[in-house]
Write a protein that holds these residues in place. Structure first.
Motif, short mmCIF file in Angstrom:
data_model
loop_
_atom_site.label_atom_id
_atom_site.label_comp_id
_atom_site.label_asym_id
_atom_site.label_seq_id
_atom_site.Cartn_x
_atom_site.Cartn_y
_atom_site.Cartn_z
N VAL A 435 -15.59 20.47 11.30
CA VAL A 435 -14.90 19.07 11.13
C VAL A 435 -14.07 18.93 11.32
O VAL A 435 -13.23 17.61 11.68
N ALA A 436 -12.55 19.79 11.14
CA ALA A 436 -11.05 19.19 11.74
C ALA A 436 -11.15 18.87 13.75
O ALA A 436 -10.40 19.35 13.86
N VAL A 437 -12.46 20.10 13.83
CA VAL A 437 -12.46 20.58 15.54
C VAL A 437 -12.69 18.76 15.68
O VAL A 437 -12.53 18.07 16.53
N GLN A 486 -8.06 21.86 8.78
CA GLN A 486 -8.85 22.55 7.46
C GLN A 486 -8.46 22.35 6.80
O GLN A 486 -9.06 21.79 5.47
N SER A 487 -7.18 22.73 6.40
CA SER A 487 -6.89 22.62 4.99
C SER A 487 -6.10 21.34 4.52
O SER A 487 -6.60 20.77 3.51
N ALA A 488 -6.06 19.52 5.43
CA ALA A 488 -6.24 19.02 4.69
C ALA A 488 -7.80 18.23 4.45
O ALA A 488 -7.46 17.15 3.56
N GLY A 492 -8.24 16.85 0.64
CA GLY A 492 -8.72 15.76 0.16
C GLY A 492 -8.40 14.35 1.14
O GLY A 492 -8.47 13.67 0.89
N LYS A 493 -7.65 15.05 1.69
CA LYS A 493 -6.59 14.02 2.98
C LYS A 493 -7.17 13.30 4.21
O LYS A 493 -6.61 12.53 4.79
N MET A 494 -8.41 14.11 4.15
CA MET A 494 -8.99 13.19 5.45
C MET A 494 -10.47 12.76 5.40
O MET A 494 -10.74 12.75 5.96
N HIS A 495 -10.41 11.96 4.28
CA HIS A 495 -11.44 10.90 3.51
C HIS A 495 -11.59 10.15 2.71
O HIS A 495 -9.73 10.29 1.61
N ASP A 496 -11.73 9.06 2.90
CA ASP A 496 -11.23 7.97 1.72
C ASP A 496 -12.44 7.46 0.22
O ASP A 496 -13.38 7.21 0.22
N ALA A 497 -11.88 8.28 -0.37
CA ALA A 497 -12.53 8.36 -1.62
C ALA A 497 -14.30 8.85 -2.01
O ALA A 497 -15.01 7.62 -2.60
N PHE A 498 -14.98 9.34 -1.14
CA PHE A 498 -16.09 9.57 -0.86
C PHE A 498 -16.68 10.71 -2.41
O PHE A 498 -17.11 11.74 -1.86
N LEU A 499 -16.66 9.72 -3.18
CA LEU A 499 -17.38 10.84 -4.46
C LEU A 499 -18.56 11.33 -4.95
O LEU A 499 -19.23 10.18 -4.89
N LEU A 500 -19.30 11.95 -5.05
CA LEU A 500 -20.55 12.67 -5.38
C LEU A 500 -20.61 11.38 -7.05
O LEU A 500 -19.88 11.65 -7.13
#
Length: 502
Positions: A435-437, A486-488, A492-500
């Motif tokens: 996903v990072a790529v 990848q670490s981001a 959780g720094k690359m999405h907008d609070a999408f929770l299961l």
């Protein structure tokens, strides 16, 4: 301080514990612990023969142990089972495992004294994490070796990480102002029987998967804009006619992310009918993965506070019944489905990368670089993504179907839950790399449409990507910024609070 109620635990609370929130058992749970311990004391005093209280273990269950050797029995149980191998388990997993053990004991069916609960709580309060080897459990009769290492640390054996320092357990306890724990009847078995190690590992993979999934949704939407792809496949009427909940949720989220994009508006009537499946079928594929992840979340939320040791004490009738709640098959299946879901998330993401770097498919410059030939652009980051997808596929064989008998055939079917959960965590990290790529690739593709801009929601994501990986002008050293992205994703720094949802 989060007061834990084992009879009312939620995925939200577990997510908070995984994140390091301070916690302890509430008074109701402590009262149940005391009542259960009193029942065990009465059973011992009665002289009744009860497995694990005054007998040997496993195939040696027929051996009656005299009362004056019950303490020795428990001590030997822990030492003999402290035989794990492999790299130490992550501290966050060990901490969560201890809290899950507290939750299970707090149901009041394990027969341990309050001193045992206090000893476990002291580890959490001091951030003193026993060193738990990652290998050695087959996920039946409980996570015997990992939980034995936890218990041995309470007794002054093995190692404890106290802050940044690794100390012999006895020295760490002394520094904490604690004396080594001496186990009473049933307590050793109560501590090492249970699925808490497997469940903590699986929850760790689940919460990483949650972040990877959210980032993949954003990356997928950004890729649609980079391709000048159609938004029609995300029309809610299409997904409503199928009725799969994950599909409906994913379609709605991608439509929301793309709403307000100047790039989308610019090709509103371009006549383009169909995009490749990796773009068009995101609701169907990602939605199916989301349903799997939510099912796993439900299983693991139930397991988090389950009574999974053996025998199980019923204090209202002073009885202890030997059963099989320690068998971690539900956890193994949950972990394997997390792996399956993430494999598909990463596979779909890599296919979108491949489309965007292919000028025949995307209409963009080859490998998204202006000076091709001298510059390779994003040619080899796509190869890295392909390698990670291939590795995930090799990890996707379900551990849950691969039983092997142990304990001279007494334990003739085991779950392999911790192996399934460790694989799921590896796949989560690999998927985050893919996903990072894609984030780098999609951001580069969107840049080619300037002065047209992406949507407000995706502009925020684009900005976060560019804060780590600047626009590509000419070839440069990739590894550091790819690892940082990848670490981001995993942080959780690359999405907008999408929770299961459990």
């Amino acid at each position: 301080m989060h007061m834990l109620d084992p009879q009312d635990i939620s995925l939200t609370a577990l997510r908070s514990l995984w994140g390091g929130a301070p916690a302890r058992l509430g008074e109701g749970a402590l009262a149940r612990v005391r009542a259960s311990a009193e029942a065990v004391a009465r059973i011992v005093a009665s002289g009744e023969t009860v497995y694990g209280i005054n007998t040997g273990f496993g195939l040696l269950a027929q051996e009656r142990i005299p009362q004056d050797r019950l303490t020795e029995l428990q001590r030997n149980l822990i030492l003999s089972h402290s035989c794990g191998l492999g790299e130490p388990s992550p501290r966050r997993v060990v901490r969560l495992m201890i809290l899950l053990k507290l939750l299970g004991l707090g149901r009041g069916h394990s027969g341990v004294r309050i001193e045992v609960v206090d000893a476990l709580q002291a580890l959490v309060d001091a951030d003193a994490m026993p060193v738990i080897p990652s290998q050695g459990s087959v996920g039946a009769s409980g996570d015997l070796a990992p939980l034995a290492h936890m218990t041995a640390a309470l007794m002054g054996f093995g190692w404890i990480e106290l802050g940044e320092e690794r100390l012999p357990a006895a020295a760490a306890l002394q520094r904490m102002g604690r004396t080594p724990l001496e186990l009473g009847p049933k307590e050793g078995l109560a501590l090492i029987n249970g699925t808490q190690f497997s469940t903590a590992l699986a929850l760790d993979a689940l919460f990483q998967a949650e972040r990877v999934f959210g980032a993949a949704l954003g990356a997928g939407a950004l890729s649609v804009d980079a391709l000048k792809g159609s938004v029609k496949p995300f029309d809610p009427r299409i997904s409503a006619l199928r009725g799969q909940p994950g599909q409906e949720q994913v379609a709605a989220e991608i439509a929301r992310l793309l709403d307000g994009s100047d790039i989308v508006a610019s090709h509103h009537r371009c006549g383009r009918v169909q995009d490749p499946y990796s773009f068009r079928c995101q609701p169907q594929v990602m939605g199916a993965s989301l349903d799997l992840l939510n099912n796993a979340a439900r299983t693991l939320t139930i397991e988090a506070a389950a009574v999974t040791d053996n025998p199980i004490v019923f204090e209202d009738e002073d009885s202890a019944i030997s059963g099989g709640n320690f068998h971690a098959q539900p956890v193994a299946f949950a972990a394997d489905t997390i792996t399956m879901a993430l494999c598909e998330v990463a596979s779909l993401s890599e296919r979108r990368i491949s489309v965007l770097v292919d000028p025949k498919m995307s209409g963009l410059p080859a490998f998204l670089t202006d000076d091709g030939g001298v510059n390779s652009g994003l040619m080899i980051p796509q190869v890295t993504a392909a390698a990670l997808v291939a590795e995930n596929r090799s990890l996707a064989f379900p551990a849950s179907v691969d039983s092997i008998p142990t304990s001279a055939g007494q334990e003739d079917h085991v779950s392999m839950a911790p192996i399934a959960a460790r694989k799921a965590a590896s796949v989560a990290r690999n998927a985050a790399g893919v996903v990072a790529v894609e984030l780098i690739t999609a951001a580069q593709g969107v840049d080619y449409h300037a002065p047209l801009t992406t949507s407000p929601a995706l502009a925020g994501l684009h900005g976060r990507v560019r804060g780590i990986s600047p626009h590509l002008e000419a070839d440069r050293y990739w590894a550091d910024e790819m690892a940082a992205l990848q670490s981001a994703v995993l942080d959780g720094k690359m999405h907008d609070a999408f929770l299961l949802e459990a």
